[in-house]
Motif scaffolding. Structure first.
Motif, PDB file in Angstrom:
ATOM      1  N   PHE A   1       0.847  -1.195   0.000  1.00  0.00           N
ATOM      2  CA  PHE A   1       0.000   0.000   0.000  1.00  0.00           C
ATOM      3  C   PHE A   1       0.884   1.247   0.000  1.00  0.00           C
ATOM      4  N   VAL A   2       0.400   2.289  -0.645  1.00  0.00           N
ATOM      5  CA  VAL A   2       1.108   3.569  -0.686  1.00  0.00           C
ATOM      6  C   VAL A   2       0.122   4.660  -0.313  1.00  0.00           C
ATOM      7  N   ARG A   3       0.509   5.506   0.625  1.00  0.00           N
ATOM      8  CA  ARG A   3      -0.358   6.608   1.033  1.00  0.00           C
ATOM      9  C   ARG A   3       0.484   7.852   1.294  1.00  0.00           C
ATOM     10  N   GLY A   4      -0.170   9.010   1.220  1.00  0.00           N
ATOM     11  CA  GLY A   4       0.516  10.269   1.478  1.00  0.00           C
ATOM     12  C   GLY A   4      -0.453  11.429   1.383  1.00  0.00           C
ATOM     13  N   LYS A   5       0.059  12.644   1.503  1.00  0.00           N
ATOM     14  CA  LYS A   5      -0.768  13.846   1.416  1.00  0.00           C
ATOM     15  C   LYS A   5      -0.069  14.888   0.552  1.00  0.00           C
ATOM     16  N   ILE A   6      -0.894  15.731  -0.079  1.00  0.00           N
ATOM     17  CA  ILE A   6      -0.375  16.788  -0.937  1.00  0.00           C
ATOM     18  C   ILE A   6      -0.952  18.128  -0.480  1.00  0.00           C
ATOM     19  N   TYR A   7      -0.067  19.098  -0.338  1.00  0.00           N
ATOM     20  CA  TYR A   7      -0.473  20.444   0.078  1.00  0.00           C
ATOM     21  C   TYR A   7       0.026  21.457  -0.946  1.00  0.00           C
ATOM     22  N   TYR A   8      -0.633  22.598  -1.003  1.00  0.00           N
ATOM     23  CA  TYR A   8      -0.084  23.723  -1.763  1.00  0.00           C
ATOM     24  C   TYR A   8       0.194  24.862  -0.799  1.00  0.00           C
ATOM     25  N   GLN A   9       1.225  25.614  -1.135  1.00  0.00           N
ATOM     26  CA  GLN A   9       1.668  26.686  -0.260  1.00  0.00           C
ATOM     27  C   GLN A   9       1.229  28.040  -0.808  1.00  0.00           C
ATOM     28  N   LYS A  10       0.567  28.808   0.038  1.00  0.00           N
ATOM     29  CA  LYS A  10       0.128  30.146  -0.350  1.00  0.00           C
ATOM     30  C   LYS A  10       0.301  31.068   0.852  1.00  0.00           C
ATOM     31  N   GLU A  11       1.090  32.117   0.648  1.00  0.00           N
ATOM     32  CA  GLU A  11       1.352  33.087   1.715  1.00  0.00           C
ATOM     33  C   GLU A  11       1.830  32.398   2.989  1.00  0.00           C
ATOM     34  N   ASN A  12       2.817  31.500   2.819  1.00  0.00           N
ATOM     35  CA  ASN A  12       3.467  30.795   3.936  1.00  0.00           C
ATOM     36  C   ASN A  12       2.526  29.884   4.717  1.00  0.00           C
ATOM     37  N   THR A  13       1.382  29.569   4.129  1.00  0.00           N
ATOM     38  CA  THR A  13       0.432  28.661   4.773  1.00  0.00           C
ATOM     39  C   THR A  13       0.199  27.443   3.880  1.00  0.00           C
ATOM     40  N   LEU A  14       0.140  26.265   4.493  1.00  0.00           N
ATOM     41  CA  LEU A  14      -0.108  25.037   3.742  1.00  0.00           C
ATOM     42  C   LEU A  14      -1.596  24.728   3.720  1.00  0.00           C
ATOM     43  N   HIS A  15      -2.099  24.380   2.534  1.00  0.00           N
ATOM     44  CA  HIS A  15      -3.500  24.022   2.351  1.00  0.00           C
ATOM     45  C   HIS A  15      -3.573  22.672   1.654  1.00  0.00           C
ATOM     46  N   PRO A  16      -4.486  21.778   2.070  1.00  0.00           N
ATOM     47  CA  PRO A  16      -4.619  20.493   1.385  1.00  0.00           C
ATOM     48  C   PRO A  16      -5.130  20.675  -0.038  1.00  0.00           C
ATOM     49  N   VAL A  17      -4.629  19.851  -0.948  1.00  0.00           N
ATOM     50  CA  VAL A  17      -5.044  19.890  -2.349  1.00  0.00           C
ATOM     51  C   VAL A  17      -6.103  18.812  -2.558  1.00  0.00           C
TER      52      VAL A  17
ATOM     53  N   ILE B   1       3.651   1.898   2.573  1.00  0.00           N
ATOM     54  CA  ILE B   1       4.641   2.946   2.356  1.00  0.00           C
ATOM     55  C   ILE B   1       3.981   4.284   2.655  1.00  0.00           C
ATOM     56  N   ASN B   2       4.433   4.961   3.674  1.00  0.00           N
ATOM     57  CA  ASN B   2       3.942   6.301   4.009  1.00  0.00           C
ATOM     58  C   ASN B   2       4.869   7.317   3.359  1.00  0.00           C
ATOM     59  N   PHE B   3       4.428   7.849   2.214  1.00  0.00           N
ATOM     60  CA  PHE B   3       5.277   8.754   1.463  1.00  0.00           C
ATOM     61  C   PHE B   3       5.272  10.131   2.125  1.00  0.00           C
ATOM     62  N   PRO B   4       6.424  10.806   2.188  1.00  0.00           N
ATOM     63  CA  PRO B   4       6.477  12.133   2.817  1.00  0.00           C
ATOM     64  C   PRO B   4       5.514  13.111   2.139  1.00  0.00           C
ATOM     65  N   PRO B   5       4.982  14.063   2.884  1.00  0.00           N
ATOM     66  CA  PRO B   5       4.060  15.041   2.283  1.00  0.00           C
ATOM     67  C   PRO B   5       4.696  15.771   1.108  1.00  0.00           C
ATOM     68  N   ILE B   6       3.910  15.994   0.081  1.00  0.00           N
ATOM     69  CA  ILE B   6       4.352  16.754  -1.083  1.00  0.00           C
ATOM     70  C   ILE B   6       3.797  18.162  -0.956  1.00  0.00           C
ATOM     71  N   ILE B   7       4.683  19.143  -1.023  1.00  0.00           N
ATOM     72  CA  ILE B   7       4.273  20.546  -0.901  1.00  0.00           C
ATOM     73  C   ILE B   7       4.505  21.237  -2.239  1.00  0.00           C
ATOM     74  N   LEU B   8       3.441  21.732  -2.820  1.00  0.00           N
ATOM     75  CA  LEU B   8       3.512  22.384  -4.121  1.00  0.00           C
ATOM     76  C   LEU B   8       3.698  23.886  -3.949  1.00  0.00           C
ATOM     77  N   SER B   9       4.577  24.439  -4.742  1.00  0.00           N
ATOM     78  CA  SER B   9       4.784  25.883  -4.768  1.00  0.00           C
ATOM     79  C   SER B   9       4.416  26.407  -6.145  1.00  0.00           C
ATOM     80  N   PRO B  10       3.793  27.568  -6.223  1.00  0.00           N
ATOM     81  CA  PRO B  10       3.418  28.106  -7.546  1.00  0.00           C
ATOM     82  C   PRO B  10       4.660  28.379  -8.373  1.00  0.00           C
ATOM     83  N   GLU B  11       4.642  27.921  -9.623  1.00  0.00           N
ATOM     84  CA  GLU B  11       5.813  28.122 -10.479  1.00  0.00           C
ATOM     85  C   GLU B  11       5.471  28.815 -11.786  1.00  0.00           C
TER      86      GLU B  11
END
Length: 355
Positions: free
Chosen positions: A128-144, A228-238
């Motif tokens: 099994f594979v699991r994890g979480k994805i966040y996006y960063q806006k104004e230094n704050t993390l929000h779930p995607v 497998i607990n994959f580390p959180p993925i943090i997205l930054s606007p590019e």
């Protein structure tokens, strides 16, 4: 992730063994005579413990199917000399597929694990594979939420390095896709053991900002049942404020489905010239004649050949012409798009090779 065809040599055998006819029923074998056909002995074993697997459904395309006996062996007779597609499936294991070259005047077996000659391993499912994805806006993390996440799978090369004369295989369904939940979490189950996977997050648009793709390598544990607990993925606007191609369906296209491109904003079709977008096939002369169709929101452009069928295994390249959004922005990440089409039908169709 590179997808390749792995070829195995099957050669004609001699002697009397138990084998199956086209209906999969065991019948008496006969001694092989030199000629235009050959016999193939297929031995199936567990990749982890080298135990022969009984009851594996082995199929050679165009030559019927046979289940392995208590020794993990199946036999096919009267195979034409040349290249064949072979697959093996068993409940609880990841179906595998490959191309096989049949030669005459000797004998050969395809084990699905360690042997003195070549090996063709079958991988037990259950990681099994699991994890979480966040996006960063104004230094704050929000779930995607509702973000497409893909997992591309292939057998672990490190496993084969420990054995001699080992061949690798393609998984019949190497790409898995899920969407993130409101809390940003994703979950893949029934992943085969001894597998390397590449996690891909698609381009995503949130709150007026665009977040690009992320590619991450995952090496799975060697035991089905592990998580497998994959580390959180943090997205930054590019590509903030740009008009881009969000995604395409190149990983899932079949010979009869349309190739589709999804844009981040509605397109100004009055400024789009369909004759400025070309499609070429690597082995085909000239441009591929095709039709183009927009969806109602003008965010998805689909292509189909005029005869309705892509050539299976052909590498197509789509060269996108000038595209502008309704707001007047020019396409920022314009690029050549490529894809190969599999055969249509069920995902477990043996002809659906991920080339």
């Amino acid at each position: 992730m590179t997808k390749g065809i792995y070829r195995f040599v099957l050669v004609a055998g001699a002697g009397i063994l138990l084998y199956c006819n086209e209906a999969g029923n065991p019948v008496s074998g006969t001694q092989f005579q030199d000629g235009s056909t050959a016999s193939a002995f297929i031995k199936v074993q567990n990749v982890r413990n080298e135990v022969p697997l009984k009851g594996v459904l082995v199929t050679i395309e165009g030559n019927g199917s046979c289940t392995t006996n208590v020794n993990g062996v199946a036999r096919f007779d009267d195979l034409r000399i040349g290249t064949h597609v072979i697959s093996a499936s068993l409940i609880g294991y990841e179906p595998v597929v490959s191309e096989v070259i049949i030669h005459a005047d000797s004998s050969y077996s395809i084990p699905l694990a360690l042997q003195t000659s070549m090996t063709l391993p079958m991988h037990r499912k259950g990681t099994f594979v699991r994890g979480k994805i966040y996006y960063q806006k104004e230094n704050t993390l929000h779930p995607v939420s509702q973000m497409s996440v893909e997992l591309e799978l292939s057998p672990s090369a490190a496993l084969y390095d420990e054995w001699e004369e080992v061949e690798t295989v393609d998984f019949l369904q190497p790409v898995r896709s899920v969407k993130t939940l409101p809390d940003g979490s994703y979950f893949f189950d029934s992943i085969p053991e001894f597998t390397v996977g590449r996690l891909i997050t698609q381009n995503h648009q949130v709150g007026g900002l665009l977040y690009g793709r992320v590619y991450s390598e995952i090496i799975y544990s060697q035991a089905a049942g592990d998580t497998i607990n994959f580390p959180p993925i943090i997205l930054s606007p590019e590509v903030n404020g740009h008009f881009i191609v969000l995604s395409d369906n190149s990983d899932f296209i079949t010979d009869t489905t349309a190739f589709s491109i999804t844009f981040s904003e509605p397109v100004d079709t009055s400024r789009y010239n369909p004759n400025g977008t070309y499609i070429y096939g690597a082995s085909l002369p000239g441009r591929v004649l095709h039709s183009q169709k927009w969806n109602k929101t003008l965010t998805i452009l689909s292509f189909k050949p005029f005869d309705g069928v892509w050539k299976q295994g052909e590498m197509y390249t789509v060269i996108v012409g000038s595209v502008y959004s309704i707001s007047g922005k020019m396409l920022f990440n314009i690029r050549d798009l490529t894809f190969k089409a599999a055969f249509s039908g069920a995902e477990t169709d043996v002809k659906n090779l991920r080339l």
